[in-house]
Write an enzyme that holds these catalytic residues in place. Structure first.
Site, PDB file in Angstrom:
ATOM      1  N   LYS A 293     -29.359 -41.588 -34.365  1.00 29.53           N
ATOM      2  CA  LYS A 293     -30.580 -42.398 -34.372  1.00 29.53           C
ATOM      3  C   LYS A 293     -31.716 -41.754 -35.173  1.00 29.53           C
ATOM      4  O   LYS A 293     -32.656 -42.439 -35.568  1.00 29.53           O
ATOM      5  CB  LYS A 293     -31.007 -42.711 -32.947  1.00 29.53           C
ATOM      6  CG  LYS A 293     -30.049 -43.702 -32.284  1.00 29.53           C
ATOM      7  CD  LYS A 293     -30.596 -44.259 -31.002  1.00 29.53           C
ATOM      8  CE  LYS A 293     -29.740 -45.400 -30.472  1.00 29.53           C
ATOM      9  NZ  LYS A 293     -28.423 -44.949 -29.957  1.00 29.53           N
TER      10      LYS A 293
HETATM   11  C1  LIG Z   1     -27.364 -45.687 -29.812  1.00 25.45           C
HETATM   12  C2  LIG Z   1     -26.048 -45.027 -29.850  1.00 25.45           C
HETATM   13  C3  LIG Z   1     -24.866 -45.744 -30.114  1.00 25.45           C
HETATM   14  C4  LIG Z   1     -24.876 -47.246 -30.302  1.00 25.45           C
HETATM   15  O1  LIG Z   1     -25.498 -47.648 -31.480  1.00 25.45           O
HETATM   16  P1  LIG Z   1     -25.792 -49.196 -31.756  1.00 25.45           P
HETATM   17  O2  LIG Z   1     -26.457 -49.229 -33.072  1.00 25.45           O
HETATM   18  O3  LIG Z   1     -26.686 -49.643 -30.632  1.00 25.45           O
HETATM   19  O4  LIG Z   1     -24.506 -49.899 -31.726  1.00 25.45           O
HETATM   20  C5  LIG Z   1     -23.673 -45.040 -30.197  1.00 25.45           C
HETATM   21  N1  LIG Z   1     -23.620 -43.706 -30.003  1.00 25.45           N
HETATM   22  C6  LIG Z   1     -24.730 -42.987 -29.738  1.00 25.45           C
HETATM   23  C7  LIG Z   1     -24.593 -41.532 -29.502  1.00 25.45           C
HETATM   24  C8  LIG Z   1     -25.974 -43.607 -29.658  1.00 25.45           C
HETATM   25  O5  LIG Z   1     -27.070 -42.883 -29.393  1.00 25.45           O
END
Ligand SMILES: *Cc1c(COP(=O)(O)O)cnc(C)c1O
Length: 460
Positions: free
Chosen positions: A110
């Site tokens: 993220k």
């Molecule tokens: C947020 C997150 C996801 C999911 O991502 P999306 O874009 O919501 O599908 C998967 N793995 C981790 C570690 C995350 O923090």
């Protein structure tokens, strides 16, 4: 390039407008008015992430910022990564590689989207001489990435609600040990859904805002986050085979943001074979791709908490663009009764899915087994989110041609309990283990009354 809503009632918006607004006024999600094309020949001689980003980001931002402004911003956007090149690629064998996206400061992918969001938030606030409140709830990694990305910008104060429940101690402490005057982690009573309800109310009522102040959302529907993620799909394709032949991507997903970024990259010219939509036992997406059944169910707590969702908010973008080819009426119709009644689309349209998508749902047991398998066979330690994507590749192997990239979205060190339960050794100490010894500072407030709004007002 302007933007419009998937539901057709909030259109002709500039990049800056959709950046600061987040969700469209009609409840839809913003989409670019067309898919800009990336000239692959221009990418082929580039060898670093930022140079690739400079060919992609400006395609979406020209309604608000000059090329020079954006290039200057991108030179300093992504910071505090452990790898010079931000990503790393671990080759398992000829046909499978793991794309590590967790080398940023909060150890989850993220950071790519939220550092870009924060840089553009700050630039816009400076230009308009305004300030902003970032307000959101987190079930895992969004909160820490948002806090980290915004904490150096004095024009932004960040308030993040941390629900009771399933996140790991490290995930929580990443938010409560920051100790900055413009960062407010709030331990809120109640579940993630209770916290999201409070955030929604806050965005409707806005009682704690000053004049001339923005209220910013950091959830994954903000288009700027998708842009940040499109960049690494192009970049890894360049590194793996110089964009010469299509790859499969296995994406561990919750809100479908990361999957949609992959789809978007392919619409912009990146060679793509199949997208594997990999989910945990919160399987609404798997039910759609298998059975044309998109219906909301209760959230299950799993060992991959950042994917524990009941609906996948970015999925609306795919319905709108891929299945309904820009038909805003069809899209708003579909959502008019959702989630009270399920979404099921015309079966002839639904059949298109298999051109591009395969899905798989792994429960906790399969996830642990996959973590063990990769450790025993390849001496590779992966986190439970990554293992969901790796398990899908293992189980769907017969259906995949060519090379497959598994997206690794979090550092395994973030989930020591899951590693222990899978029988894996603890991940090496790193920047995360230092957090465990730091003092936690957070405010404990109820999500059942107005105390959170009063708190924001008093600290604004
Ligand atoms: C947020 C997150 C996801 C999911 O991502 P999306 O874009 O919501 O599908 C998967 N793995 C981790 C570690 C995350 O923090």
């Amino acid at each position: 390039m302007l933007f419009h809503s998937t539901r057709g009632k909030d259109n002709n918006k500039t990049f800056e407008e959709i950046l600061m607004q987040g969700l469209a006024k009609d409840g839809g999600l913003f989409m670019p008015d067309y898919w800009p094309e990336v000239d692959l020949d221009n990418l082929k001689n580039l060898d670093n992430f930022i140079d690739v980003a400079k060919k992609i980001v400006p395609l979406f931002t020209d309604s608000s910022f000059t090329n020079i402004e954006v290039e200057h911003l991108l030179d300093r956007t992504w910071h505090n990564f452990d790898k010079k090149d931000f990503i790393d690629i671990f080759e398992i064998n000829e046909s499978v590689s793991i794309l590590e996206l967790f080398h940023g400061p909060t150890a989850a992918f993220k950071d790519f989207g939220l550092q870009l969001a924060a840089a553009f938030f700050n630039k816009t606030l400076q230009k308009q001489k305004k300030t902003a409140i970032v307000f959101g709830a987190t079930s895992g990694d969004t909160g820490s990435a948002a806090i980290d990305a915004c904490k150096e910008f004095d024009l932004i104060k960040t308030f993040i609600l941390i629900p009771e429940g399933n996140m790991s101690e490290i995930q929580r402490k990443q938010m409560t040990t920051v100790h900055k005057d413009n960062v407010f982690p709030i331990l809120a009573s109640g579940t993630f859904d209770d916290c999201q309800d409070i955030v929604k109310r806050g965005f409707n009522e806005r009682t704690f805002l000053k004049d001339d102040q923005y209220l910013l959302a950091v959830n994954s529907i903000n288009w700027v986050r998708i842009i940040g993620q499109i960049c690494y799909y192009f970049y890894v394709s360049l590194k793996i085979n110089n964009l010469s032949s299509p790859l499969n991507f296995s994406v561990p997903t919750g809100n479908f943001g990361n999957v949609f970024a992959c789809y978007a990259a392919s619409k912009m010219g990146m060679p793509l074979s199949k997208i594997i939509v990999a989910v945990n036992s919160n399987d609404i997406l798997d039910r759609f791709f298998r059975n044309n059944d998109y219906s909301k169910e209760k959230v299950n707590e799993t060992i991959s908490p950042s994917m524990d969702i009941s609906v996948a908010s970015n999925f609306e973008r795919l319905l709108y663009d891929f299945y309904f080819e820009g038909d805003t009426k069809a899209c708003s119709q579909l959502y008019s009764n959702f989630p009270n009644s399920k979404i099921e689309i015309d079966s002839n349209i639904w059949k298109k899915s298999s051109q591009l998508f395969i899905s798989y749902s792994s429960d906790d047991k399969a996830t642990y087994e996959c973590m063990k398998y990769y450790f025993n066979n390849f001496n590779y330690v992966m986190d439970p989110h990554t293992a969901v994507a790796a398990d899908a590749v293992y189980k769907l192997n017969d259906k995949l041609d060519g090379k497959t990239i598994i997206l690794s979205t979090a550092d395994p060190a973030k989930f020591p309990l899951a590693l222990k339960n899978a029988g894996l050794p603890p991940s090496l100490p790193n920047k995360l283990s230092r957090i465990l010894d730091k003092k936690e500072v957070a405010h404990r407030l109820s999500s059942k009354d107005d105390s959170i709004f009063e708190f924001i007002k008093n600290n604004n």
